[in-house]
Design a protein around this motif. Structure first.
Motif, short mmCIF file in Angstrom:
data_model
loop_
_atom_site.label_atom_id
_atom_site.label_comp_id
_atom_site.label_asym_id
_atom_site.label_seq_id
_atom_site.Cartn_x
_atom_site.Cartn_y
_atom_site.Cartn_z
N LEU A 1 10.26 2.00 10.89
CA LEU A 1 9.11 1.12 10.69
C LEU A 1 8.19 1.28 11.89
CD1 LEU A 1 10.78 -2.21 9.47
CD2 LEU A 1 9.81 -0.38 8.09
N VAL A 2 6.90 1.51 11.63
CA VAL A 2 5.93 1.75 12.70
C VAL A 2 4.71 0.87 12.49
CG1 VAL A 2 4.57 3.51 13.90
CG2 VAL A 2 6.70 4.16 12.75
N THR A 3 4.23 0.21 13.52
CA THR A 3 3.03 -0.62 13.41
C THR A 3 1.78 0.26 13.39
OG1 THR A 3 2.71 -0.85 15.80
CG2 THR A 3 4.16 -2.45 14.72
N ARG A 4 0.62 -0.36 13.08
CA ARG A 4 -0.62 0.40 13.06
C ARG A 4 -1.00 0.93 14.44
NH1 ARG A 4 -4.99 -0.46 9.66
NH2 ARG A 4 -4.38 -2.61 9.24
N GLY A 5 -0.78 0.13 15.48
CA GLY A 5 -1.14 0.54 16.83
C GLY A 5 -2.63 0.79 16.95
N ASP A 6 -3.00 1.92 17.54
CA ASP A 6 -4.42 2.24 17.70
C ASP A 6 -4.94 3.10 16.55
OD1 ASP A 6 -3.27 4.68 18.19
OD2 ASP A 6 -4.21 4.99 20.15
N GLY A 7 -4.14 3.21 15.50
CA GLY A 7 -4.52 4.00 14.34
C GLY A 7 -4.01 5.41 14.40
N SER A 8 -3.81 5.94 15.61
CA SER A 8 -3.27 7.28 15.79
C SER A 8 -1.77 7.25 16.03
CB SER A 8 -3.95 7.98 16.98
OG SER A 8 -5.34 8.12 16.73
N ALA A 9 -1.31 6.21 16.72
CA ALA A 9 0.12 6.05 17.01
C ALA A 9 0.43 4.56 17.04
CB ALA A 9 0.48 6.70 18.34
N GLY A 10 1.65 4.22 16.68
CA GLY A 10 2.05 2.82 16.65
C GLY A 10 3.40 2.60 17.30
N LEU B 1 0.62 -8.22 9.15
CA LEU B 1 0.60 -7.12 10.11
C LEU B 1 0.86 -5.82 9.38
CD1 LEU B 1 0.39 -7.00 13.31
CD2 LEU B 1 2.85 -6.56 13.25
N ALA B 2 -0.03 -4.83 9.55
CA ALA B 2 0.10 -3.56 8.85
C ALA B 2 1.21 -2.71 9.48
CB ALA B 2 -1.22 -2.80 8.90
N ILE B 3 2.07 -2.14 8.61
CA ILE B 3 3.11 -1.24 9.10
C ILE B 3 3.25 -0.06 8.15
CG2 ILE B 3 4.42 -3.10 10.19
CD1 ILE B 3 6.52 -2.69 7.93
N ALA B 4 3.89 0.99 8.66
CA ALA B 4 4.24 2.16 7.86
C ALA B 4 5.76 2.23 7.79
CB ALA B 4 3.68 3.43 8.49
N ALA B 5 6.29 2.33 6.57
CA ALA B 5 7.73 2.41 6.36
C ALA B 5 8.07 3.83 5.90
CB ALA B 5 8.18 1.39 5.32
N ARG B 6 8.87 4.53 6.69
CA ARG B 6 9.19 5.92 6.38
C ARG B 6 10.56 6.04 5.74
NH1 ARG B 6 6.74 8.93 11.83
NH2 ARG B 6 4.58 8.23 11.49
#
Length: 714
Positions: A145-154, A131-136
């Motif tokens: 930690l934020v998921t990909r969601g719809d590509g604009s927000a997760g 599962l793709a995530i963004a770690a800030r």
């Protein structure tokens, strides 16, 4: 489902979507499957079925562009079913797919046309199945930690901080940036997660990917399980230091990833499928083949290979669409997981008395072959996975790996499923069952399946005793002449002549074959013993390493682990088995059976073999003297029908021949292959060797190369 579904072609046929009604139903099914997957990790479809469904939707939309539904998955970023409320500073896009060398070459050419110049460097890396995530990170501290969601927000899944291996709470530098990557469960973490989950009354995860997707979003559970992060990119945040933002914007992708690793974030660089920078499409395809060949042995799942233009300038020039970047592509590998139905469980008794359950499945096509049976390991494995007859189950198979059931797809249960009945007596002989270990065993051990044990030992790839088939073995056992394989070497002409249908000629032929069997190499003899955890290839490696049975029997657990492919658990099993087989080995030795391996030399003591100051060492420093020969250092693959001097050799005998001549046998052609022996009917392997520029030899040419070793082939 982590790549974009919008593709123009595929290796497997697309699902048929023939009219507007079928199109609407397909869109609804795909949307529901994606929503379930991204919300809970529990999709009603496996990845291959979903991909084929979406390809069918895309084909219909191409023919009917005025009928495209707003809910169609073809125009959305993968993961769009799980919309979140945390905006991404830069869109978190999916990847488009290719499925063949031709499609890859066409895509690479399209990138170069778009940017108006050749791409000098490509980055090639595994596509992790998670599962793709963004770690800030803010000033070096992990804050979100934020998921990909719809590509604009997760979705914000920061509650998972501390449970993801590879994402440190603090970086080695106090910098502010976002690291993007994939969260997954390794095979070991998946097993541990299901043990904990079922122990708390929950249904087991269907596979590691679904386990990671469900666990990442779970809150307030009574238990925690670990996951692993693999970074695949990094970018600056609005509050990032100016010099760092400039560097991240100008550095090539490969340099960015080296920096990420230096910060302490886990990447694929330390794995067997580490990212590479390459310059040509041919090199890329060769690396794709290497990663694909390594896939079955990896401790984590991959479903493809990602190819990227490495230079930041090339990426900027290529740009991105609304769904996917134009400078990167996912080369999808064949599906290795499918959902099918568990119809029955068979209980088979092996030659050592092990009672092994085997799943009978509704036939399903996986990785190019039809799978009807799958391993179930042992009874406790069935209990832990909560398997039931009639379950829809996730089945895994890759390459030559024996198919296995990952877990039931519990949310698809109807209530008609039935418990699996365990045997209360040995299915073979009716004796009691020893249930003290995870793998159940008949209390009679090898004697339970004596006919199978002796027949196996006499087989072509073991002692190769011609004329000693299963019918003859039954006759010898029933007559009380054979109680184990050592008794074969004490048979007399008079005893055999008294048996039905044993005339003088057949008796003399059998005795001659038994006499020849005394001279077989140690690798064959060891294989004939049927030591648990070993087979033909492992027996050869053990024999080549230790050279004599005396050295094999003297080896402890640590010494056995020096053999390629033997870990601590297998080493303990082999040591225990050899202790149990000691009387039989002694009798074989007394009967004059050969106990050495031609061309091999015993291990010699290395620096760590003897302790300092004369103290006894651990044996860890044992080294093996290398065999030299015409194939020294070469990796050899054999394909097609052999002719001439090689015609009568089985594949196992060919492998033995290669190893005696100093080479290493392999079953697949890759960049590491030194030589392909191509006989009549050689197909895809020969084509692959031609593509890679691998040396190819006809059977006669190869026979001449190894003539000195062929003369001694047993």
């Amino acid at each position: 489902m982590t790549t974009s579904p919008a593709v123009s072609a595929a290796a497997a046929p697309a699902a048929a979507v023939t009219d507007a009604t079928a199109y609407a139903e397909a869109v609804q099914t795909a949307a529901q499957a994606a929503a379930a997957y991204y919300a809970t990790g529990e999709s009603t479809l496996d990845d291959d079925t979903y991909d084929r469904l979406v390809r069918g939707i895309a084909a219909y939309e191409q023919a009917h562009p005025d009928e495209i539904s707003a809910d169609s998955p073809t125009g959305k970023v993968a993961g769009g079913a799980a919309v979140g409320d945390v905006p991404h500073t830069i869109p978190m896009l999916s990847l488009d797919n290719v499925f063949s060398a031709e499609q890859l070459a066409a895509w690479a050419a399209s990138v170069e046309r778009r940017i108006g110049r050749p791409v000098e460097v490509w980055s090639v890396e595994p596509k992790l199945d998670g599962l793709a995530i963004a770690a800030r990170y803010e000033k070096g501290r992990l804050t979100r930690l934020v998921t990909r969601g719809d590509g604009s927000a997760g979705e914000d899944v920061s509650h998972a901080i501390g449970t993801v291996v590879g994402l440190p709470d603090e970086l080695t530098e106090p910098v502010t940036l976002e690291v993007r990557g994939e969260v997954l469960m390794t095979n070991e973490q998946f097993e541990a997660a299901n043990t904990v989950r079922t122990g708390h009354g929950g249904a087991p995860f269907a596979n590691p990917r679904n386990g990671a997707a469900g666990t990442l979003r779970a809150k307030d559970r009574a238990y925690t399980v670990q996951m692993t992060f693999f970074g695949y990119g990094a970018l600056a945040l609005p509050d990032s230091e100016a010099d760092l933002a400039q560097r991240l914007g100008e550095w090539p992708h490969s340099q960015v990833m080296r920096y990420v690793a230096d910060l302490g974030v886990h990447t694929a660089d330390s794995t067997a499928v580490a990212p590479r920078t390459l310059t040509t499409v041919d090199e890329i395809q060769a690396r794709i083949d290497e990663i694909g060949a390594a896939r079955p042995e990896l401790p984590f799942g991959i479903d493809g290979i990602v190819v990227k233009a490495d230079a930041a300038a090339d990426q900027a020039a290529a740009g991105s669409g609304s769904r996917a970047p134009r400078w990167a592509i996912a080369y999808k590998l064949p599906a290795v997981e499918k959902v099918t139905t568990l119809l029955d469980v068979e209980w088979n008794v092996g030659r050592t008395g092990i009672i092994a359950p085997r799943a009978v499945l509704e036939p399903v096509e996986i990785d190019g072959s039809t799978v009807t049976y799958a391993t179930l390991h042992n009874p406790s494995d069935i209990t832990r996975r909560d398997l039931r007859l009639g379950d829809r189950v996730m089945v895994y198979k890759a390459g030559d790996i024996i198919p296995r059931i990952e877990a039931p797809v519990a949310h698809l249960r109807t209530g008609d499923e039935k418990p699996i009945a365990f045997p209360d007596a040995c299915p073979q002989c009716g004796s009691d069952i020893d249930t003290s270990e995870q793998r159940w065993r008949c209390v009679r051990g090898r004697n339970c399946h004596l006919v199978a044990s002796v027949s196996y030992a006499a087989g072509r790839d073991q002692l190769d005793i011609e004329g000693l088939g299963a019918t003859r073995v039954v006759q010898l056992v029933d007559a009380g002449l054979v109680g184990d394989i050592a008794d074969l070497f004490t048979l007399t002409r008079e005893q055999l002549l008294e048996l039905d249908r044993m005339g003088a000629t057949s008796t003399d032929n059998l005795l001659a074959a038994i006499e020849t069997a005394r001279t077989r190499p140690l690798s064959r003899v060891f294989c004939a013993l049927g030591v648990r955890g070993t087979g033909r290839s492992m027996s050869r490696r053990i024999a080549r390493h230790f050279a004599t049975m005396e050295h094999v029997r003297a080896a402890d657990v640590e010494a056995l682990q020096q053999v390629d492919g033997i870990g601590a658990e297998k080493a303990r099993t082999v040591v225990a088995e050899l202790a149990e087989l000691a009387p039989l080995i002694d009798r074989l030795t007394a009967a004059g059976v050969n106990m050495s391996e031609p061309g091999a030399t015993p291990p010699v003591a290395g620096p760590a073999a003897d302790g300092e100051d004369g103290k006894e060492g651990t044996g860890q420093g044992v080294e093996q003297s290398r065999t030299t020969g015409p194939l020294d250092g070469m990796t050899v693959v054999v394909t097609g029908a052999m002719t001439g001097a090689l015609e009568k050799l089985s594949r196992n005998q060919m492998n033995e021949l290669i190893e005696r001549a100093g080479g290493k046998s392999s079953s697949s052609v890759s960049k590491r292959t030194s030589l392909l022996v191509a006989g009549e009917g050689a197909g895809s392997k020969r084509a692959k060797a031609d593509e890679l520029g691998t040396r190819i030899a006809a059977p006669d040419e190869f026979a001449a190369m190894v003539a000195d070793f062929l003369d001694t082939q047993a």
